[in-house]
Structure formats: structure tokens, C-alpha cells
Motif scaffolding. Sequence first.
Motif, PDB file in Angstrom:
ATOM      1  N   LYS A 158       0.827  -1.199   0.000  1.00  0.00           N
ATOM      2  CA  LYS A 158       0.000   0.000   0.000  1.00  0.00           C
ATOM      3  C   LYS A 158       0.867   1.258   0.000  1.00  0.00           C
ATOM      4  O   LYS A 158       0.617   2.200  -0.751  1.00  0.00           O
ATOM      5  N   LYS A 159       1.913   1.227   0.843  1.00  0.00           N
ATOM      6  CA  LYS A 159       2.837   2.364   0.900  1.00  0.00           C
ATOM      7  C   LYS A 159       3.478   2.632  -0.458  1.00  0.00           C
ATOM      8  O   LYS A 159       3.849   3.754  -0.763  1.00  0.00           O
ATOM      9  N   GLY A 195      19.030  -0.329 -12.633  1.00  0.00           N
ATOM     10  CA  GLY A 195      17.640  -0.262 -12.176  1.00  0.00           C
ATOM     11  C   GLY A 195      16.650  -0.721 -13.223  1.00  0.00           C
ATOM     12  O   GLY A 195      17.015  -1.083 -14.355  1.00  0.00           O
ATOM     13  N   ILE A 196      15.393  -0.699 -12.838  1.00  0.00           N
ATOM     14  CA  ILE A 196      14.346  -1.201 -13.736  1.00  0.00           C
ATOM     15  C   ILE A 196      14.032  -0.161 -14.811  1.00  0.00           C
ATOM     16  O   ILE A 196      13.970   1.039 -14.544  1.00  0.00           O
ATOM     17  N   GLN A 197      13.882  -0.629 -16.042  1.00  0.00           N
ATOM     18  CA  GLN A 197      13.622   0.252 -17.182  1.00  0.00           C
ATOM     19  C   GLN A 197      12.270  -0.097 -17.792  1.00  0.00           C
ATOM     20  O   GLN A 197      11.739  -1.185 -17.560  1.00  0.00           O
ATOM     21  N   GLY A 198      11.785   0.815 -18.607  1.00  0.00           N
ATOM     22  CA  GLY A 198      10.502   0.602 -19.259  1.00  0.00           C
ATOM     23  C   GLY A 198      10.435  -0.704 -20.019  1.00  0.00           C
ATOM     24  O   GLY A 198       9.433  -1.423 -19.965  1.00  0.00           O
ATOM     25  N   ASN A 256       6.987  -0.113  -8.996  1.00  0.00           N
ATOM     26  CA  ASN A 256       6.843   0.121  -7.557  1.00  0.00           C
ATOM     27  C   ASN A 256       7.302  -1.091  -6.750  1.00  0.00           C
ATOM     28  O   ASN A 256       7.926  -0.948  -5.701  1.00  0.00           O
ATOM     29  N   LEU A 257       6.974  -2.261  -7.256  1.00  0.00           N
ATOM     30  CA  LEU A 257       7.390  -3.475  -6.551  1.00  0.00           C
ATOM     31  C   LEU A 257       8.908  -3.608  -6.554  1.00  0.00           C
ATOM     32  O   LEU A 257       9.518  -3.995  -5.560  1.00  0.00           O
ATOM     33  N   TYR A 258       9.500  -3.285  -7.687  1.00  0.00           N
ATOM     34  CA  TYR A 258      10.959  -3.338  -7.775  1.00  0.00           C
ATOM     35  C   TYR A 258      11.576  -2.356  -6.784  1.00  0.00           C
ATOM     36  O   TYR A 258      12.541  -2.690  -6.068  1.00  0.00           O
TER      37      TYR A 258
END
Length: 386
Positions: A13-14, A154-157, A183-185
Motif C-alpha cells: 500500500k505504501k 535499475g528497472i527500465q521501461g 513500484n514493486l521493484y
Amino acid sequence: MKIHEYQSKELFKKYNVPIPEGGIAFTADEATAVAEKLGSFPVVVKAQIHAGGRGKGGGVKLANSAEEAKRLADEIIGMNLVTHQTGPEGRLVKKVLVEQGLNIEKELYLSIIPDRATAKVVIMASEAGGMDIEEVAAKTPEKIIRIHINPLLGIQGYHCREAGFGLNLSPPAMKLFQPMLRNLYNLFMNCDCSLLEINPLVITKEETVIALDAKINFDDNAMFRHKDILEYRDLDEEDPLEIEASKYNLNYINLDGNVGNMVNGAGLAMATMDIIKRSGAEPANFLDVGGGASAEMVENGFKIILSDENVKGILINIFGGILRCDVLAQGVVEAAKKTGINVPVVVRMEGTNVDEGQKILSESGLKLISAVDLKDAAQKVAEIVN
Ligand code: GDP
Ligand code: MN
């Protein structure tokens, strides 16, 4: 460290990851109140334990009225829930999560874990999510996709799109899924998680994407910088001896066998457990007292082993380096005086101050069995317990 589903969902949720409406309940009355507040039915009553497979074990049930939610909560709270992850002894359920039931169109699988082989973070996803994911992994592993992310970049599109296409999402679901995965990443990285798993991730009939289940494990070594997450620790879910050991900074894991063992150094402890097994016995624990243990730590470790009722014999295997053999011997003697040794103890010591150590043990009046080497020690203790 493990946390409960409802706590994982608080973190979701956060991080703006969609979850069903719901609330935690410790009693059937609290469960009724949550169900009434949700207002529409069905609601789901879910056992909160640190183990998966609850659905198959009878720990996840649908209720069509507040009364039914009350009855189910009454049934589930206090039950000993046995799942393929709890082992045959099961787990006592002390609380339930009561949630809004969803119109499930499809159940997907999604997880994030570190991959040691590539030193990257890997996202695993499958269209064939739900309660049989283990079978999917065993029989049709090609149905699980893996996407590797370099943690420095990091995570990319394109990672998010690859995952979404791999899951065969419809355009509306795709739109919701991509920010969710990001967000999960971020949650996974910021909170030093060692596992983040959603099974199932649900596509609803309304084409929304919601985390119906949530499981997060954390890297214990990073918990010092997450005081807020430490608050989630639930001692009810942990082995009492392991909790005791953690108070003394001892690296202890309770196992099923009957040979207690105390070793200095994790590698030597692993080797000691191997040799116990080779000699035809089963270790009752893993205990690494550490390279620089004090007599007090040895004493505490010894006490913990002795308080395990399954232990029928003990093997102490110490290679004296920073932890000198005389310090070890003192610790053992102190612990034995205070707790009393009720099982045979085989000692194999080698290294710094071994003679002083042997002298302390032999003058202590304790009945200890000494061994010439590790193999001899393991055989002696195996003979005793068998
Ligand atoms: P686990 O068995 O411990 O992994 O618990 P889950 O939270 O994954 O729940 C197990 C299963 O219960 C899910 O795979 C769903 O099929 C079912 N379930 C859980 N919540 C709902 C719900 O809101 N509606 C419906 N129809 N089924 C649900
Ligand atoms: Mn699940």
C-alpha cells in the motif's frame, strides 16, 4: 526475516501497489466487524502464518455473509494449519486477514529475487499462476519467464513491457501493470528484500490488476537499517530456541535430528553436519559459535543445545584459532555446571592451546568423551545416539 501477508500488503500500500480492501482480526468478533465494514460479499478469510500453501490446507475460505465470516474465523483462528510448507507438525493460526472477495478472471504469478549466478535481480512471471505454481515450474518450466535487471541501472521501461507481454496482458491491464512492477521493484530494493512474491497476481473481470497474495522475506543482515520493518517481526512464528540464540548473537538453526553440535565457523559447522550424516546419524541443529566466541557465548550455545529435548548426544568440534581451546573448555565447563549435562558429549578440539583446553576438561570432573579426529568424533557420537 519473514513477515505475514497482511504486513506485506501494508508495504504494498505504501508503494502504491493495488491490494484488496481488508483488515486483520485476532478474534471472530473482530473478523465480523471487518466483514461488516467491507459491506459486500463474498469476503475472504485468510489464515496468517509464515508459510504458503494455505489455500490447499484449508486456511483460505470464502464467506457470503458476516455470520459466515464469523464462523470461518472462529474455525481458522486456533486451528493447526498443515500445508506443504509447514511440515507435518503444522502451525497454530493466531490471526486472520479478512478481505474483499474479488471477481477473478485470471491468476498470474510474479516474483522478484536476487539471482546469485548472474549477480542481478530477476523478475519471474507466469501466466499460469495460482496454487499449482510448483507443478508448473516442475513440468512446464517454459511457462515461467525470467527478466534480469542490473541493480546498478535499475528497472527500465522495456523490462516492464517484456514482463507484461510475457504475461499476455490486455492493453488496459498492461497500463496498470507497468507502474505496479516498477513500484514493486523499488520496494524490493529499498527494503533489502530477499524475496518478493505475489501468487496469485489477479486480473479481475473488471480488468484491474491486484495483488491477491503477498509474501516478502528480508535480508537479515540489512535489518539494522530498517527499524520500521523489524517491528513486523512475529516471534510467535519463530522457533523458540532460535529466538533464544539470536539474543546471544549465535548463529543457530534447529533441525530434526538428535545429534546436537557446536562448532566454530559456518563452513566447519556445515562439514561437521555432513560427517555426522555420513556416520549414520542426523544433526539436531546447526550452531556456529563464531570464530571469536567468548566463554560466555560457548556457555549460551551449549545451554541452547541442551534444552533441545530431541538431543541424545552432543558433538563439540572446535578448531582453536581466535577462539582458543582453553576458552572453549571453560565455557563448556561453566555451562555444564549451571545446566547439568544429561547426554553424552564427544569433544574434538584442535589448534591453539589445545593442551590447556584438554586439561580444563579432564580436571572438570565432567564425563566427556574425547576424540582423536573429526571422523572418530562423528562415529562415536553416532554410535551413542543409535
Ligand atoms: P496461499 O494458498 O497460502 O498461497 O494463499 P492465497 O492467498 O494465494 O490464496 C489461495 C487461493 O485462494 C488463491 O489462489 C485463490 O484461488 C483463492 N482466493 C483467495 N482470495 C480470493 C478471492 O477474493 N476470490 C476468490 N474467488 N478466490 C480467492
Ligand atoms: Mn498464494
